[in-house]
Enzyme design. Structure first.
Site, mmCIF file in Angstrom:
data_model
loop_
_atom_site.group_PDB
_atom_site.id
_atom_site.type_symbol
_atom_site.label_atom_id
_atom_site.label_comp_id
_atom_site.label_asym_id
_atom_site.label_seq_id
_atom_site.Cartn_x
_atom_site.Cartn_y
_atom_site.Cartn_z
ATOM 1 N N GLN A 195 4.593 -6.021 -9.874
ATOM 2 C CA GLN A 195 4.758 -5.251 -8.648
ATOM 3 C C GLN A 195 6.237 -4.952 -8.391
ATOM 4 O O GLN A 195 6.612 -3.820 -8.072
ATOM 5 C CB GLN A 195 4.162 -6.055 -7.484
ATOM 6 C CG GLN A 195 3.979 -5.269 -6.211
ATOM 7 C CD GLN A 195 3.450 -6.153 -5.078
ATOM 8 O OE1 GLN A 195 3.380 -7.382 -5.207
ATOM 9 N NE2 GLN A 195 3.089 -5.539 -3.975
ATOM 10 N N HIS A 199 7.681 -1.021 -8.879
ATOM 11 C CA HIS A 199 7.928 -0.301 -7.632
ATOM 12 C C HIS A 199 9.302 0.356 -7.585
ATOM 13 O O HIS A 199 9.581 1.115 -6.670
ATOM 14 C CB HIS A 199 7.697 -1.205 -6.418
ATOM 15 C CG HIS A 199 6.251 -1.317 -6.063
ATOM 16 N ND1 HIS A 199 5.258 -1.452 -7.015
ATOM 17 C CD2 HIS A 199 5.597 -1.281 -4.870
ATOM 18 C CE1 HIS A 199 4.082 -1.514 -6.411
ATOM 19 N NE2 HIS A 199 4.255 -1.412 -5.117
ATOM 20 N N LEU A 376 -2.913 4.284 -13.001
ATOM 21 C CA LEU A 376 -3.475 3.223 -13.851
ATOM 22 C C LEU A 376 -2.841 1.864 -13.558
ATOM 23 O O LEU A 376 -3.416 0.835 -13.865
ATOM 24 C CB LEU A 376 -3.399 3.594 -15.333
ATOM 25 C CG LEU A 376 -2.106 3.477 -16.147
ATOM 26 C CD1 LEU A 376 -1.782 2.040 -16.497
ATOM 27 C CD2 LEU A 376 -2.240 4.281 -17.425
ATOM 28 N N TYR A 377 -1.629 1.903 -12.937
ATOM 29 C CA TYR A 377 -0.927 0.646 -12.662
ATOM 30 C C TYR A 377 -1.355 0.006 -11.341
ATOM 31 O O TYR A 377 -0.740 -0.951 -10.892
ATOM 32 C CB TYR A 377 0.592 0.855 -12.656
ATOM 33 C CG TYR A 377 1.347 -0.104 -13.560
ATOM 34 C CD1 TYR A 377 1.390 -1.465 -13.278
ATOM 35 C CD2 TYR A 377 2.011 0.345 -14.693
ATOM 36 C CE1 TYR A 377 2.079 -2.346 -14.099
ATOM 37 C CE2 TYR A 377 2.698 -0.533 -15.527
ATOM 38 C CZ TYR A 377 2.732 -1.871 -15.227
ATOM 39 O OH TYR A 377 3.415 -2.732 -16.045
HETATM 40 C C1 HEM Z 1 -0.608 -8.795 -1.832
HETATM 41 C C2 HEM Z 1 0.000 -7.941 -2.580
HETATM 42 C C3 HEM Z 1 -0.102 -6.444 -2.471
HETATM 43 C C4 HEM Z 1 -0.272 -5.645 -1.377
HETATM 44 C C5 HEM Z 1 -0.408 -6.065 0.083
HETATM 45 C C6 HEM Z 1 -0.284 -4.277 -1.846
HETATM 46 C C7 HEM Z 1 -0.442 -3.167 -1.033
HETATM 47 C C8 HEM Z 1 -0.244 -1.875 -1.433
HETATM 48 C C9 HEM Z 1 -0.242 -0.729 -0.564
HETATM 49 C C10 HEM Z 1 -0.514 -0.774 0.938
HETATM 50 C C11 HEM Z 1 0.029 0.351 -1.310
HETATM 51 C C12 HEM Z 1 0.164 1.787 -0.843
HETATM 52 C C13 HEM Z 1 -1.127 2.494 -0.968
HETATM 53 C C14 HEM Z 1 -1.107 3.858 -0.337
HETATM 54 O O1 HEM Z 1 -0.224 4.136 0.458
HETATM 55 O O2 HEM Z 1 -1.996 4.632 -0.677
HETATM 56 C C15 HEM Z 1 0.205 -0.097 -2.670
HETATM 57 C C16 HEM Z 1 0.532 0.720 -3.719
HETATM 58 C C17 HEM Z 1 0.685 0.276 -5.022
HETATM 59 N N1 HEM Z 1 0.517 -1.001 -5.496
HETATM 60 FE FE1 HEM Z 1 0.125 -2.624 -4.371
HETATM 61 N N2 HEM Z 1 -0.131 -4.263 -3.208
HETATM 62 C C18 HEM Z 1 -0.021 -5.566 -3.620
HETATM 63 C C19 HEM Z 1 0.145 -6.005 -4.908
HETATM 64 C C20 HEM Z 1 0.298 -5.188 -6.006
HETATM 65 C C21 HEM Z 1 0.449 -5.663 -7.344
HETATM 66 C C22 HEM Z 1 0.453 -7.118 -7.797
HETATM 67 C C23 HEM Z 1 0.599 -4.575 -8.132
HETATM 68 C C24 HEM Z 1 0.765 -4.668 -9.630
HETATM 69 C C25 HEM Z 1 1.314 -3.802 -10.392
HETATM 70 C C26 HEM Z 1 0.555 -3.388 -7.270
HETATM 71 C C27 HEM Z 1 0.706 -2.075 -7.677
HETATM 72 C C28 HEM Z 1 0.751 -0.994 -6.842
HETATM 73 C C29 HEM Z 1 1.098 0.342 -7.262
HETATM 74 C C30 HEM Z 1 1.459 0.793 -8.667
HETATM 75 C C31 HEM Z 1 1.071 1.138 -6.119
HETATM 76 C C32 HEM Z 1 1.432 2.615 -6.009
HETATM 77 C C33 HEM Z 1 2.847 2.699 -5.520
HETATM 78 C C34 HEM Z 1 3.292 4.082 -5.225
HETATM 79 O O3 HEM Z 1 3.065 4.981 -6.022
HETATM 80 O O4 HEM Z 1 3.904 4.281 -4.161
HETATM 81 N N3 HEM Z 1 0.366 -3.814 -5.997
HETATM 82 N N4 HEM Z 1 0.014 -1.452 -2.716
#
Ligand code: HEM
Ligand SMILES: *[C@@H]1O[C@H](CO)[C@@H](O)[C@H](O)[C@H]1NC(C)=O
Ligand SMILES: *[C@@H]1O[C@H](CO)[C@@H](O)[C@H](O)[C@H]1NC(C)=O
Ligand SMILES: *[C@@H]1O[C@H](CO)[C@@H](O)[C@H](O)[C@H]1NC(C)=O
Length: 593
Positions: A195, A199, A376-377
């Site tokens: 993550q 990011h 995919l990530y």
């Molecule tokens: C408790 C931990 C985590 C929380 C609360 C969380 C929450 C979120 C949220 C709220 C979004 C934005 C979604 C949206 O606006 O549509 C997001 C995007 C994303 N998350 Fe997580 N996530 C967590 C852990 C992870 C982990 C471990 C990964 C592993 C790779 C990950 C990968 C991603 C990716 C790739 C995106 C898209 C980011 C972007 O393009 O802006 N997340 N996540």
């Protein structure tokens, strides 16, 4: 008279036929195979541009001689995966002969990276090549252009006119019933690394739309450490000896608070200023695992500055800062390939980070982040049921936004705890915690807005054969039947659901497609970094031999242990004596060769 009667009789028929055929854009059938480009011509015709595909014919489906030979000799991805994850003794020998292992690593890099067009081609508003599409870097690029807007179904011509409700899909197929640990033993240390690392380049700009990004560096630029603007960076810098601002709490070094580094950070409004830590990425305060890594990299930066300053006492703050940033970029890439990707792949072949392997090849040192890579990530199945730090258990509600955890427990305790806790299996379905399900639902909806081509078209793009049935995808019949009912046809199945629901490789974190589609984007992004190019990849870029050695000997373990007082258990893998916290589970895995 007679003729007129006949004509008037046939007229409606002709009309019908014309209406029927002109209605459908022939490119909606994805007629062009083997990377041929579909162009519609006239009212109802199309042409496939087969240039440099190695194939010819109306649909680019007839191979030239050498393509036929290559196709015959090319081992299947399933075979390669099997070979790379078995025969440990054989790899033990191969890994010891640098001539053989270098050749193999070069092959891995070139075969993977060659799939990614560079310079990039399409974006979500450019369905054909255009200067606007190339030059506007606010767009995420696209490996495949959007489904034409005038197609009869949302994914082309197959399936139903409407796709299944995203919420229902997520609830039925993605929502976790019982925690399924990753059979590769992946831990939370890995999950938060994933993550934290990704990011820096996955920052979708939802204000503009799901096809846009705020991360204009399009790769490993360390903006998550240094900020994405010069102004932000300057607020984070100490302007002494190249260092970043920091504060000492309980004898440990931590990021400064926003009082000392006045930059915008996202925190709950109830949190007092003094408790708001300031770092490059504005949302990393929300997950303690991310702030932990931010702290480790900050310490690493200042540690490397000290080493450089010792060798170059005459250097300005600016030169020390800039050179250290390049060293940390190199360390990041080294650790990602040799520790992170190595763990993820499960390969017995030892991967190495050596940019020189590509100096004899045609390789473009540039990168553009793709929508498909971002989608995919979304590895949210990695996240556990709750978070265990020392002997304390935190629910999502108590863990997220809790900035105290890092400061109270310290880096060592967090590293030790996260290293011991199992992460979830990503592939196979039904393993996303309910608090994160909304993220998956939003993602599926974004995929639709962006008109992503169906999963099988991506299978072809990555050199894999399209799935013929839902059963072939999931390796079972029950989920497959439900999916078939909802989608109507395997060629209508969407990108993200398919990646998650594909049958995982035997004892693996996910299935064939995630590996085969993720690896090319990943390796292209890592090796496409400017520091890997011939004019950069030399000791002087990194301040001399000492700095270059830091890059070339970087490991995940050293990154942690050189920056804490007492070295804890550090790995991307739970210790071998820790039990799987889900009992031995009955899951189908792909059959052995
Ligand atoms: C408790 C931990 C985590 C929380 C609360 C969380 C929450 C979120 C949220 C709220 C979004 C934005 C979604 C949206 O606006 O549509 C997001 C995007 C994303 N998350 Fe997580 N996530 C967590 C852990 C992870 C982990 C471990 C990964 C592993 C790779 C990950 C990968 C991603 C990716 C790739 C995106 C898209 C980011 C972007 O393009 O802006 N997340 N996540
Ligand atoms: C080319 O593809 C179209 C659409 O898929 C198909 O109808 C046609 O038969 C194909 N033509 C040839 C020569 O393969
Ligand atoms: C082979 O590898 C092992 C460990 O990786 C090492 O200890 C040994 O010296 C190597 N042998 C040769 C011949 O390189
Ligand atoms: C990129 O495209 C978007 C959408 O058309 C537009 O708002 C933005 O101004 C463009 N950026 C540049 C630098 O042209």
């Amino acid at each position: 008279m007679e003729a007129a009667r006949i004509i008037s009789l046939f007229l409606p028929l002709c009309f019908l036929k014309v209406a029927d055929t002109t209605a459908i854009n022939p490119c909606c059938y994805y007629p062009c195979q083997n990377n041929g480009v579909c162009v519609n011509v006239g009212m109802e015709d199309y042409e496939c541009d087969c240039t440099r595909t190695g194939y010819y014919g109306v649909n680019c489906s007839s191979p030239f001689f050498w393509s036929r030979v290559r196709k015959f000799l090319k081992p299947s991805s399933r075979f390669m995966h099997h070979a790379l994850t078995h025969y440990k003794w054989l790899w033990y020998i191969i890994n010891n002969f640098s001539f053989v292992s270098d050749t193999l690593m070069r092959l891995v890099l070139t075969v993977r990276a060659n799939i990614i067009p560079s310079p990039p081609t399409y974006n979500s508003d450019s369905t054909y090549l255009s200067w606007e599409g190339y030059s506007n870097i606010s767009y995420l690029t696209r490996l495949l252009p959007p489904v034409p807007k005038d197609c009869p179904t949302p994914t082309g011509t197959r399936g139903y006119k409407t796709l299944p409700d995203a919420k229902e899909l997520a609830n039925e197929f993605l929502l976790r019933r019982k925690f399924i640990p990753d059979p590769q033993g992946t831990n939370l240390m890995f999950a938060f690394f994933a993550q934290h690392f990704t990011h820096q380049f996955f920052r979708t700009d939802l204000k503009r739309g799901p096809g846009f990004t705020k991360a204009l560096g399009h790769g490993v630029d360390l903006t998550h450490i240094y900020g994405d603007s010069l102004e932000r960076q300057h607020h984070l810098r100490l302007f002494k000896d190249g260092k970043l601002k920091y504060q000492v709490l309980d004898g440990g070094v931590f990021p400064p608070s926003v009082k000392d580094a006045p930059i915008k950070m996202k925190y709950p409004s109830t949190l007092p200023e003094g408790k708001r830590l300031a770092i490059g990425h504005d949302t990393f305060g929300l997950v303690p695992g991310l702030m932990m890594y931010a702290t480790i990299w900050l310490r690493e930066h200042n540690r490397v500055c000290d080493i450089l300053k010792e060798e170059h006492p005459t250097w300005s703050d600016e030169q020390l800062f800039q050179t250290t940033r390049l060293i940390l970029t190199g360390e990041t890439i080294k650790i990602v390939i040799e520790d992170y990707v190595q763990h993820l792949s499960g390969y017995h072949f030892k991967m190495s980070f050596n940019p020189e392997l590509l100096f004899t090849e045609h390789f473009q040192y540039s990168n553009r982040i793709a929508v498909e890579f971002d989608h995919l990530y979304h590895w949210h199945p990695l996240m556990p049921e709750s978070f265990i730090v020392k002997d304390q258990e935190f629910s999502y509600k108590d863990f997220l936004f809790n900035t105290e955890i890092l400061l109270n427990f310290g880096v060592e305790a967090l590293v030790e705890s996260f290293s011991k806790q199992h992460a979830g299996q990503i592939g196979g379905g039904r393993n996303i915690h309910h608090s994160l399900l909304p993220v998956a639902i939003a993602l599926i909806e974004h995929g639709r807005l962006l008109r992503l081509q169906p999963f099988n078209e991506y299978r072809k793009k990555f050199g894999l054969s399209p799935y013929k049935s839902f059963q072939e995808l999931t390796g079972e019949t029950e989920v497959a039947a439900k999916l078939e009912k909802l989608y109507g046809h395997i060629d209508a199945l969407e990108f993200y659901p398919a990646l998650i629901l594909e049958l995982p490789h035997k004892n693996s974190i996910f299935g064939e497609s995630m590996v085969e589609m993720g690896a090319p984007f990943s390796l292209k992004g890592l090796l496409g970094n400017p520091i890997c190019s011939p004019d950069y990849w030399k000791p002087s870029t990194f301040g001399g031999k000492t700095g270059f050695d830091i890059v070339n000997t970087a490991t995940f373990k050293k990154l942690i242990c050189l920056n804490v007082k007492k070295c804890p258990y550090v790995s991307f893998h739970v210790p071998y004596d820790v039990d799987n916290d889900g009992e031995s589970k009955e899951r189908k895995t792909s059959t052995e060769l």
